[in-house]
Design a protein around this motif. Structure first.
Motif, PDB file in Angstrom:
ATOM      1  N   MET A 231       0.934  -1.191  -0.061  1.00 42.55           N
ATOM      2  CA  MET A 231      -0.014  -0.056  -0.024  1.00 42.55           C
ATOM      3  C   MET A 231       0.680   1.108  -0.002  1.00 42.55           C
ATOM      4  O   MET A 231       0.431   2.285  -0.536  1.00 42.55           O
ATOM      5  N   ARG A 232       2.149   1.171   0.551  1.00 44.57           N
ATOM      6  CA  ARG A 232       3.015   2.328   0.598  1.00 44.57           C
ATOM      7  C   ARG A 232       4.120   2.314  -0.516  1.00 44.57           C
ATOM      8  O   ARG A 232       4.836   3.281  -0.544  1.00 44.57           O
ATOM      9  N   SER A 233       3.769   1.341  -1.426  1.00 50.52           N
ATOM     10  CA  SER A 233       4.982   1.385  -2.589  1.00 50.52           C
ATOM     11  C   SER A 233       4.483   2.381  -3.512  1.00 50.52           C
ATOM     12  O   SER A 233       3.443   2.689  -3.790  1.00 50.52           O
ATOM     13  N   ALA A 234       5.815   3.081  -4.132  1.00 54.26           N
ATOM     14  CA  ALA A 234       5.597   3.901  -5.122  1.00 54.26           C
ATOM     15  C   ALA A 234       5.401   3.083  -6.462  1.00 54.26           C
ATOM     16  O   ALA A 234       5.291   3.609  -7.529  1.00 54.26           O
ATOM     17  N   ASN A 235       5.469   1.810  -6.447  1.00 53.90           N
ATOM     18  CA  ASN A 235       5.698   1.029  -7.694  1.00 53.90           C
ATOM     19  C   ASN A 235       3.732   0.888  -8.311  1.00 53.90           C
ATOM     20  O   ASN A 235       3.025   0.562  -7.586  1.00 53.90           O
ATOM     21  N   PRO A 236       3.740   1.469  -9.376  1.00 50.80           N
ATOM     22  CA  PRO A 236       2.281   1.290  -9.716  1.00 50.80           C
ATOM     23  C   PRO A 236       1.515   0.009  -9.953  1.00 50.80           C
ATOM     24  O   PRO A 236       0.352  -0.135  -9.555  1.00 50.80           O
ATOM     25  N   ALA A 237       2.409  -0.988 -10.062  1.00 48.85           N
ATOM     26  CA  ALA A 237       1.759  -2.450 -10.125  1.00 48.85           C
ATOM     27  C   ALA A 237       1.469  -2.909  -8.872  1.00 48.85           C
ATOM     28  O   ALA A 237       0.275  -3.651  -8.618  1.00 48.85           O
ATOM     29  N   ASP A 238       1.963  -2.375  -7.697  1.00 45.72           N
ATOM     30  CA  ASP A 238       1.890  -2.624  -6.210  1.00 45.72           C
ATOM     31  C   ASP A 238       0.326  -1.897  -5.955  1.00 45.72           C
ATOM     32  O   ASP A 238      -0.436  -2.228  -5.483  1.00 45.72           O
ATOM     33  N   LYS A 239       0.392  -0.669  -6.538  1.00 39.87           N
ATOM     34  CA  LYS A 239      -0.756   0.196  -6.221  1.00 39.87           C
ATOM     35  C   LYS A 239      -1.907  -0.460  -6.775  1.00 39.87           C
ATOM     36  O   LYS A 239      -3.231  -0.485  -6.434  1.00 39.87           O
ATOM     37  N   ALA A 240      -1.811  -1.052  -7.905  1.00 39.28           N
ATOM     38  CA  ALA A 240      -2.860  -1.752  -8.926  1.00 39.28           C
ATOM     39  C   ALA A 240      -3.513  -3.229  -8.098  1.00 39.28           C
ATOM     40  O   ALA A 240      -4.665  -3.332  -8.061  1.00 39.28           O
ATOM     41  N   VAL A 241      -2.498  -3.660  -7.595  1.00 42.23           N
ATOM     42  CA  VAL A 241      -3.040  -4.678  -6.838  1.00 42.23           C
ATOM     43  C   VAL A 241      -3.736  -4.305  -5.478  1.00 42.23           C
ATOM     44  O   VAL A 241      -4.756  -4.921  -5.272  1.00 42.23           O
ATOM     45  N   THR A 242      -3.430  -3.278  -4.641  1.00 40.67           N
ATOM     46  CA  THR A 242      -4.202  -3.188  -3.560  1.00 40.67           C
ATOM     47  C   THR A 242      -5.456  -2.492  -3.960  1.00 40.67           C
ATOM     48  O   THR A 242      -6.391  -2.424  -3.096  1.00 40.67           O
ATOM     49  N   GLU A 243      -5.710  -1.870  -4.965  1.00 45.37           N
ATOM     50  CA  GLU A 243      -7.067  -1.287  -5.562  1.00 45.37           C
ATOM     51  C   GLU A 243      -7.782  -2.409  -5.904  1.00 45.37           C
ATOM     52  O   GLU A 243      -9.110  -2.160  -5.659  1.00 45.37           O
ATOM     53  N   ARG A 244      -7.457  -3.423  -6.332  1.00 42.24           N
ATOM     54  CA  ARG A 244      -8.338  -4.484  -6.687  1.00 42.24           C
ATOM     55  C   ARG A 244      -8.862  -5.440  -5.573  1.00 42.24           C
ATOM     56  O   ARG A 244     -10.037  -5.825  -5.600  1.00 42.24           O
ATOM     57  N   ILE A 245      -8.162  -5.338  -4.479  1.00 46.54           N
ATOM     58  CA  ILE A 245      -8.693  -6.321  -3.269  1.00 46.54           C
ATOM     59  C   ILE A 245      -9.329  -5.506  -2.009  1.00 46.54           C
ATOM     60  O   ILE A 245      -8.849  -4.294  -1.900  1.00 46.54           O
ATOM     61  N   GLY A 246      -9.901  -6.235  -1.350  1.00 47.69           N
ATOM     62  CA  GLY A 246     -10.326  -5.856   0.095  1.00 47.69           C
ATOM     63  C   GLY A 246      -9.703  -6.499   0.987  1.00 47.69           C
ATOM     64  O   GLY A 246      -9.296  -7.632   0.838  1.00 47.69           O
ATOM     65  N   VAL A 247      -9.890  -5.954   2.391  1.00 46.95           N
ATOM     66  CA  VAL A 247      -9.216  -6.353   3.479  1.00 46.95           C
ATOM     67  C   VAL A 247      -9.989  -6.703   4.947  1.00 46.95           C
ATOM     68  O   VAL A 247     -10.794  -5.633   5.014  1.00 46.95           O
ATOM     69  N   VAL A 248     -10.134  -7.716   5.383  1.00 48.92           N
ATOM     70  CA  VAL A 248     -10.860  -7.958   6.508  1.00 48.92           C
ATOM     71  C   VAL A 248     -10.011  -8.406   7.619  1.00 48.92           C
ATOM     72  O   VAL A 248      -9.374  -9.009   7.614  1.00 48.92           O
ATOM     73  N   PHE A 249     -10.343  -7.640   8.946  1.00 52.12           N
ATOM     74  CA  PHE A 249      -9.742  -8.042  10.074  1.00 52.12           C
ATOM     75  C   PHE A 249     -10.950  -9.003  10.747  1.00 52.12           C
ATOM     76  O   PHE A 249     -11.855  -8.587  11.095  1.00 52.12           O
ATOM     77  N   PRO A 250     -10.775 -10.251  10.660  1.00 47.64           N
ATOM     78  CA  PRO A 250     -11.690 -11.335  11.046  1.00 47.64           C
ATOM     79  C   PRO A 250     -12.210 -11.333  12.315  1.00 47.64           C
ATOM     80  O   PRO A 250     -11.198 -10.825  13.337  1.00 47.64           O
ATOM     81  N   ASN A 251     -13.157 -11.767  12.681  1.00 49.70           N
ATOM     82  CA  ASN A 251     -13.875 -11.970  14.203  1.00 49.70           C
ATOM     83  C   ASN A 251     -13.894 -10.739  14.958  1.00 49.70           C
ATOM     84  O   ASN A 251     -13.639 -10.952  16.181  1.00 49.70           O
ATOM     85  N   GLN A 252     -14.153  -9.677  14.558  1.00 52.32           N
ATOM     86  CA  GLN A 252     -14.483  -8.396  15.028  1.00 52.32           C
ATOM     87  C   GLN A 252     -15.475  -8.370  16.086  1.00 52.32           C
ATOM     88  O   GLN A 252     -15.625  -7.828  16.921  1.00 52.32           O
TER      89      GLN A 252
END
Length: 347
Positions: A231-252
């Protein structure tokens, strides 16, 4: 004033300088391989005057070296990056339990070893990594994966990507699940994970994240600091990855998200134990804890520490409910977990 002969004073001066040098050094065996930690080491020396000598290896290599060296080991401080390995080293008698009001006040009870009868503690967690779920936002909803139990739901068949079951990160998660669910239900859950796999376990956590973004997987399990790094990377490919996915902190809504710890201990045969304790106390200080968060995307272990990492804050708003079971209990479940993995065919 009477002067001592040179033949006497020279040896005294040499002995004195050697003692002084011994007082101003701490020898560290570290499994932390993060370039950003260099700032921690240099800052400690700056504020304490204590020089750091460091040996880097992985957790298993450090434990093997300590056993081989025995009482001759020069190690004063041991830094490991997994709860199960910390527990194993404690059981094997490789740590020197210590009493430190500073450490005991800073580190929550569930993030350090169980105190001995005299109150001494064998090791302390110094930073944490949450084990979270990432998912393909085009295929699944957050509610599909908001608990670890749901990863075994048949609706995820052919969707799950995860690294080897015997990797310490997963062993710790599965050990925690055993504590929550019991052996029988955990084994059924593990069998469900195997049935839902998109492919055989392989690669590291970053590979699992990329697998979700590429469509190879629908959901995956990862430690937060791998995701935060992308998420903090300046690489456009990494940013594209993080934009495609969602994140869940389970069992809240139940027991909270599983966290693993990176921690430290004084070595059993430390030659500079006082300096070793000073170093561990420094790592529990607000400035060092903030560095763990900002420098290596880890969550602080010490109580009440604020941090400025934008990726960690973006994931949760800055906080989340984490499970509170003792890390030592997770470690004690490791043998049971490995046996279950063998029985369900989780490689």
């Amino acid at each position: 004033m009477r002067l001592l002969p040179a033949a006497i004073t020279l040896p005294l001066l040499i002995a004195s300088s050697m003692a002084f040098a011994q007082d101003k050094v701490v020898n560290i065996y570290s499994a932390r391989h993060y370039p950003t930690d260099e700032a921690l080491y240099s800052d400690f020396t700056k504020v304490s005057g204590i020089k750091i000598n460091r040996v880097d290896a992985d957790d298993a290599g450090i434990l093997a070296r300590l056993k081989a060296e025995g009482a001759a080991s020069p190690a004063d401080v041991i830094l490991l990056v997994d709860a199960a390995r910390l527990w194993r080293a404690e059981v094997d008698g490789l740590f020197l339990p210590v009493q430190s009001k500073t450490l005991q006040a800073a580190i929550p009870d569930n993030l350090h070893a169980k105190p001995a009868d005299n109150g001494a503690i064998a090791w302390f967690g110094l930073s944490t990594r949450a084990r979270v779920v990432v998912y393909d936002k085009l295929k699944f909803n957050k509610s599909d994966v908001d608990s670890y139990e749901k990863l075994a739901d048949p609706k995820l068949k052919g969707a799950l990507c995860i690294r080897s079951g015997s990797h310490p990160y997963n062993l710790s998660l599965f050990g925690a699940m055993t504590e929550h669910l019991g052996v029988e239900k955990t084994e059924t859950w593990l069998k469900g994970l195997v049935d839902n796999m998109a492919r055989s376990p392989k690669g590291g956590d970053t590979d699992q994240i990329k697998g979700v973004a590429s469509g190879e997987c629908g959901v995956a399990v990862t430690n937060t600091y791998y995701l935060a790094r992308m998420m903090r990377s300046a690489n456009p490919a990494d940013k594209a990855v993080t934009e495609r996915i969602g994140v869940v902190f389970p069992n809240q809504s139940s027991w909270g998200t599983h966290v693993n710890v990176a921690g430290g201990a004084v070595a059993r045969h430390a030659k500079n134990p006082d300096n070793a304790i000073k170093f561990l106390e420094y790592l529990a200080s607000p400035s060092a804890q903030n560095h763990f968060a900002n420098g290596n995307n880890e969550w602080p272990a010490a109580k009440g520490v604020s941090f400025d990492n934008p990726a960690l804050k973006a994931m949760t708003g800055g906080s989340f409910k984490s499970e509170l079971i003792p890390i030592s209990a997770v470690g004690m479940n490791q043998i049971k977990v490995q046996q279950m993995l063998d029985r369900v065919g989780f490689k």
